[in-house]
Enzyme design. Sequence first.
Site, short mmCIF file in Angstrom:
data_model
loop_
_atom_site.label_atom_id
_atom_site.label_comp_id
_atom_site.label_asym_id
_atom_site.label_seq_id
_atom_site.Cartn_x
_atom_site.Cartn_y
_atom_site.Cartn_z
N GLY A 11 0.83 -1.21 0.00
CA GLY A 11 0.00 0.00 0.00
C GLY A 11 0.86 1.26 0.00
NE ARG A 15 -5.22 6.00 5.64
CZ ARG A 15 -5.88 4.95 6.11
NH1 ARG A 15 -6.74 5.09 7.11
NH2 ARG A 15 -5.70 3.74 5.61
CE LYS A 361 38.95 11.01 15.91
NZ LYS A 361 39.55 11.08 14.57
CB ALA A 390 41.24 22.59 32.89
CB SER A 415 45.71 24.29 32.73
OG SER A 415 45.20 23.64 33.84
#
Length: 462
Positions: A11, A15, A361, A390, A415
């Site tokens: 079908g 709709r 990653k 950091a 850092s």
Amino acid sequence: MSARAIVLAAGKGTRMKSARAKVLHELCGRPMLWWVLEALRAAGVDDIVVVTNPELDPQLAPFGVRTVIQREQLGTGHAVKIALDAIVPDDGCLVVAYGDMPLVDPAIFEDVQAAVDPGAGTALALVTAVMPLPSAFGRIVRTGPSTGSAAADTASGQAVERIVEAKDCTPAQLALDEMNAGIYAYDERALRAAIAQVGNDNAQGEYYLTDTVELLIAAGRRVAPVPVADYRSVLGVNDRVELASAGALLNRRLCETHMRAGVTITDPATTYLEPGLLLATDVTIRPNTVICGATRIGEGTSIGPNSRISDATIGARCDIRESVVTASEVANDVKIGPFAHLRGGSQLADGVRIGNFVELKNAHLAEGVKANHLTYLGDATVGARSNIGAGTITANFDGVRKNRTELGSDVKVGSNSVLVAPVSVGDGAVTGAGAVVNRDVPAGDKVAGVPARSIAKKPAET
Ligand code: UD1
Ligand code: MG
């Protein structure tokens, strides 16, 4: 002998208002048709023919089923006829179902097969469901007045006389609340004889499969209704509103299966799962969390809130908050987040700590490594217990290719260091804050500056 089935999926699904075929729209990460085929296979039906259309057909290769193309969608009766013409005739039971009912469960297919009696009196068993009105489903018309309960009607011998499509119903028929679910088990030989006589003189000008009910009865055969306990398991999906409600029901079922197996799900309504997940006991899933793909999660691990875990293997006793983990492996006792992003190919050993705004990653972090704040580690290997300060960045892309950064164990990266790959830093080495490291650092050395140079005290000259 294995049971056979025809599944109708040709079908247009107009709709849905979509460029994508209706049966390929997804619920809980799987196409609508996948759910129907899974339920059939779980009920022991493994010889399945799907009736498809020319655009859909090439996309069905991953489903591992035989397909038959219906070039013009002239109705469900026409679709079944085309399938029957393509398969070798058999005198057993043939299941017919529609590809747009993803909530169907294996027990329904088992019950309907058990109710048909090929070669004897009952040529067709069909699943019926009592539903709230109004409904666009075909109505089950019985020989006598209904008691209001399909099960009681069946017990008291109120035979099914025919099915009338909603568009062809009189107002009195529209008030009937027992519906044709669209799941049938036929005596195949009787079906072949009946389908040849189905016409298209009705409101939609279509060949209705449902007309076989009247035709079989006229031929002196019996039609047995198989009432289903919960009408929701046979709801068809015809538009995107129905797609969303069916998806929510399937998701709820998946959540309940895991909860019964010992997983805590704080809020099933905002927890989104897929089939095939391996979640150990005492896993906790907090609100607004998606777990998908080939993911497995070990005992006592907590995920969420606001997290997405896909195609990942996570060990025991980990805690992953407000984070995204994709195609990565995480060992035991690891803490991730809030707001971390593990992209493909990352491997975290026991006790690693990944904090706020850290992106990984293809990064392999050994036992006890800490990267707590604002860091990008791409294509990097980090030895045990090293601490990443950091703002540290591995500059892994030189404009042409991706290069690796190799850090030894017990390294302290100051850092705001930039590690310009390819580069290595030996065991126990230290980089000062703001260092741009573009040459290999020997074990135990201290470097600082731009570009970084050794600042370690040289042994006094003699
Ligand atoms: C159909 C039934 C109705 C039942 C309802 C349950 C008929 C005539 N009606 O109505 O009694 O209550 O399902 O959900 O059978 N298809 C084809 N080729 C075609 C037409 C349809 O393969 O030429 C496929 C569709 O892709 C779909 C299925 O058959 O998967 C059912 O067709 P659909 O148009 O959705 O029928 P309904 O109006 O829902
Ligand atoms: Mg339908």
